[in-house]
Design a protein around this motif. Structure first.
Motif, PDB file in Angstrom:
ATOM      1  N   PRO A  42      59.060 -11.664 -16.691  1.00 25.14           N
ATOM      2  CA  PRO A  42      58.405 -12.764 -16.623  1.00 25.14           C
ATOM      3  C   PRO A  42      57.990 -13.084 -15.178  1.00 25.14           C
ATOM      4  N   LEU A  43      57.048 -13.892 -14.913  1.00 24.19           N
ATOM      5  CA  LEU A  43      56.222 -14.066 -13.722  1.00 24.19           C
ATOM      6  C   LEU A  43      56.581 -15.518 -13.227  1.00 24.19           C
ATOM      7  N   THR A  44      56.463 -15.787 -12.100  1.00 24.15           N
ATOM      8  CA  THR A  44      56.635 -17.179 -11.532  1.00 24.15           C
ATOM      9  C   THR A  44      55.486 -17.682 -11.442  1.00 24.15           C
ATOM     10  N   PRO A  45      55.177 -19.100 -11.202  1.00 21.47           N
ATOM     11  CA  PRO A  45      53.704 -19.358 -10.944  1.00 21.47           C
ATOM     12  C   PRO A  45      53.008 -18.962 -10.192  1.00 21.47           C
ATOM     13  N   GLU A  46      53.482 -18.771  -9.097  1.00 24.04           N
ATOM     14  CA  GLU A  46      52.536 -17.930  -7.849  1.00 24.04           C
ATOM     15  C   GLU A  46      52.231 -16.637  -8.331  1.00 24.04           C
ATOM     16  N   GLN A  47      53.380 -15.971  -8.883  1.00 25.65           N
ATOM     17  CA  GLN A  47      52.761 -14.493  -9.493  1.00 25.65           C
ATOM     18  C   GLN A  47      51.499 -14.518 -10.474  1.00 25.65           C
ATOM     19  N   ALA A  49      49.197 -16.672 -10.753  1.00 26.00           N
ATOM     20  CA  ALA A  49      47.922 -17.079 -10.200  1.00 26.00           C
ATOM     21  C   ALA A  49      47.452 -15.791  -9.572  1.00 26.00           C
ATOM     22  N   ALA A  50      48.513 -15.021  -8.799  1.00 28.29           N
ATOM     23  CA  ALA A  50      47.805 -13.899  -8.160  1.00 28.29           C
ATOM     24  C   ALA A  50      47.253 -12.856  -9.311  1.00 28.29           C
ATOM     25  N   HIS A  55      39.881 -10.913 -17.175  1.00 29.63           N
ATOM     26  CA  HIS A  55      40.135  -9.801 -18.017  1.00 29.63           C
ATOM     27  C   HIS A  55      41.631  -9.774 -17.912  1.00 29.63           C
ATOM     28  N   ARG A  56      42.371 -10.320 -17.421  1.00 28.70           N
ATOM     29  CA  ARG A  56      43.880 -10.084 -17.350  1.00 28.70           C
ATOM     30  C   ARG A  56      44.430 -11.660 -17.735  1.00 28.70           C
ATOM     31  N   LEU A  57      44.961 -11.909 -18.919  1.00 29.60           N
ATOM     32  CA  LEU A  57      45.433 -13.335 -19.229  1.00 29.60           C
ATOM     33  C   LEU A  57      46.789 -13.502 -19.118  1.00 29.60           C
ATOM     34  N   ILE A  58      47.315 -14.558 -19.079  1.00 27.87           N
ATOM     35  CA  ILE A  58      48.825 -15.089 -18.837  1.00 27.87           C
ATOM     36  C   ILE A  58      49.204 -15.382 -20.339  1.00 27.87           C
ATOM     37  N   TRP A  59      50.288 -14.955 -20.858  1.00 27.67           N
ATOM     38  CA  TRP A  59      50.739 -15.293 -22.174  1.00 27.67           C
ATOM     39  C   TRP A  59      52.149 -16.176 -21.981  1.00 27.67           C
ATOM     40  N   CYS A  60      52.277 -16.781 -23.082  1.00 28.07           N
ATOM     41  CA  CYS A  60      53.722 -17.532 -22.891  1.00 28.07           C
ATOM     42  C   CYS A  60      54.608 -16.838 -23.841  1.00 28.07           C
ATOM     43  N   LEU A  61      55.718 -16.535 -23.748  1.00 23.11           N
ATOM     44  CA  LEU A  61      56.469 -15.653 -24.681  1.00 23.11           C
ATOM     45  C   LEU A  61      57.609 -16.384 -25.232  1.00 23.11           C
ATOM     46  N   VAL A  62      57.114 -16.935 -26.323  1.00 20.51           N
ATOM     47  CA  VAL A  62      58.337 -17.713 -27.122  1.00 20.51           C
ATOM     48  C   VAL A  62      59.077 -16.944 -28.285  1.00 20.51           C
ATOM     49  N   GLN A  63      60.298 -17.458 -28.268  1.00 19.26           N
ATOM     50  CA  GLN A  63      61.295 -17.093 -29.159  1.00 19.26           C
ATOM     51  C   GLN A  63      62.027 -18.209 -29.809  1.00 19.26           C
ATOM     52  N   ALA A  64      61.465 -18.337 -31.052  1.00 20.42           N
ATOM     53  CA  ALA A  64      62.150 -19.554 -31.657  1.00 20.42           C
ATOM     54  C   ALA A  64      63.788 -19.558 -31.903  1.00 20.42           C
ATOM     55  N   SER A  65      64.321 -18.531 -31.905  1.00 20.92           N
ATOM     56  CA  SER A  65      65.657 -18.317 -32.271  1.00 20.92           C
ATOM     57  C   SER A  65      66.234 -17.074 -31.692  1.00 20.92           C
ATOM     58  N   HIS A  87      56.606 -16.660 -19.026  1.00 19.45           N
ATOM     59  CA  HIS A  87      55.364 -16.488 -19.105  1.00 19.45           C
ATOM     60  C   HIS A  87      54.872 -14.873 -18.475  1.00 19.45           C
ATOM     61  N   VAL A  88      54.105 -14.213 -19.154  1.00 21.13           N
ATOM     62  CA  VAL A  88      53.801 -12.541 -18.806  1.00 21.13           C
ATOM     63  C   VAL A  88      52.464 -12.503 -18.740  1.00 21.13           C
ATOM     64  N   THR A  89      52.173 -11.118 -18.378  1.00 15.92           N
ATOM     65  CA  THR A  89      50.748 -10.879 -18.328  1.00 15.92           C
ATOM     66  C   THR A  89      50.536  -9.492 -18.994  1.00 15.92           C
ATOM     67  N   GLU A  90      49.007  -9.173 -19.404  1.00 16.90           N
ATOM     68  CA  GLU A  90      48.721  -8.067 -19.853  1.00 16.90           C
ATOM     69  C   GLU A  90      49.198  -6.900 -19.046  1.00 16.90           C
ATOM     70  N   HIS A  91      49.498  -5.674 -19.733  1.00 19.28           N
ATOM     71  CA  HIS A  91      50.152  -4.589 -19.032  1.00 19.28           C
ATOM     72  C   HIS A  91      49.085  -3.779 -18.321  1.00 19.28           C
ATOM     73  N   GLN A  92      49.373  -3.533 -17.065  1.00 22.20           N
ATOM     74  CA  GLN A  92      48.506  -2.468 -16.370  1.00 22.20           C
ATOM     75  C   GLN A  92      49.251  -1.610 -15.589  1.00 22.20           C
ATOM     76  N   CYS A  93      49.086  -0.351 -15.894  1.00 21.42           N
ATOM     77  CA  CYS A  93      50.071   0.629 -15.145  1.00 21.42           C
ATOM     78  C   CYS A  93      49.826   0.451 -13.616  1.00 21.42           C
ATOM     79  N   PRO A  94      50.756   0.771 -12.846  1.00 22.21           N
ATOM     80  CA  PRO A  94      50.699   0.582 -11.500  1.00 22.21           C
ATOM     81  C   PRO A  94      49.669   2.036 -10.987  1.00 22.21           C
TER      82      PRO A  94
END
Length: 102
Positions: A42-47, A49-50, A55-65, A87-94
């Motif tokens: 998970p990312l903080t709001p500051e992370q 924005a950074a 081409h690298r979007l932020i996604w909401c990770l929802v788990q209903a139950s 909230h998570v982002t698309e994976h990029q290897c370091p």
């Protein structure tokens, strides 16, 4: 070794074969689905924005139950600012360490 857990909804939890980061791969969307591989950290709001780019979007990770698989949702204009989900982002290897040749 790669661990996988596929669900009926088209998601696949696994480890990145290059960097071993925990990822989630899903088709996101109802009509024109995108195949997304997202980091599960998970990312903080500051992370967010950074790392956000066109081409690298932020996604909401929802788990209903606790018994249902996590689902990715796009965080577009109508996404609530006070969303309680991680909230998570698309994976990029370091970047790889430069190799030294003898």
């Amino acid at each position: 070794m790669t661990t996988r857990r596929a669900s009926r909804k088209g998601s696949d939890d696994s480890l990145c074969p290059s960097c071993s980061a925990a990822t989630l791969t899903q088709l996101v969307g109802d009509r024109a689905a995108l195949k997304v591989t997202a980091d599960l950290r998970p990312l903080t709001p500051e992370q967010q924005a950074a790392v956000r780019t066109p081409h690298r979007l932020i996604w909401c990770l929802v788990q209903a139950s606790p018994h249902s698989p996590a689902r990715l949702r796009w965080t577009g204009r109508i996404h609530p600012a006070d969303c309680p989900h991680p909230h998570v982002t698309e994976h990029q290897c370091p970047p790889a360490e430069p190799s030294t040749l003898f």
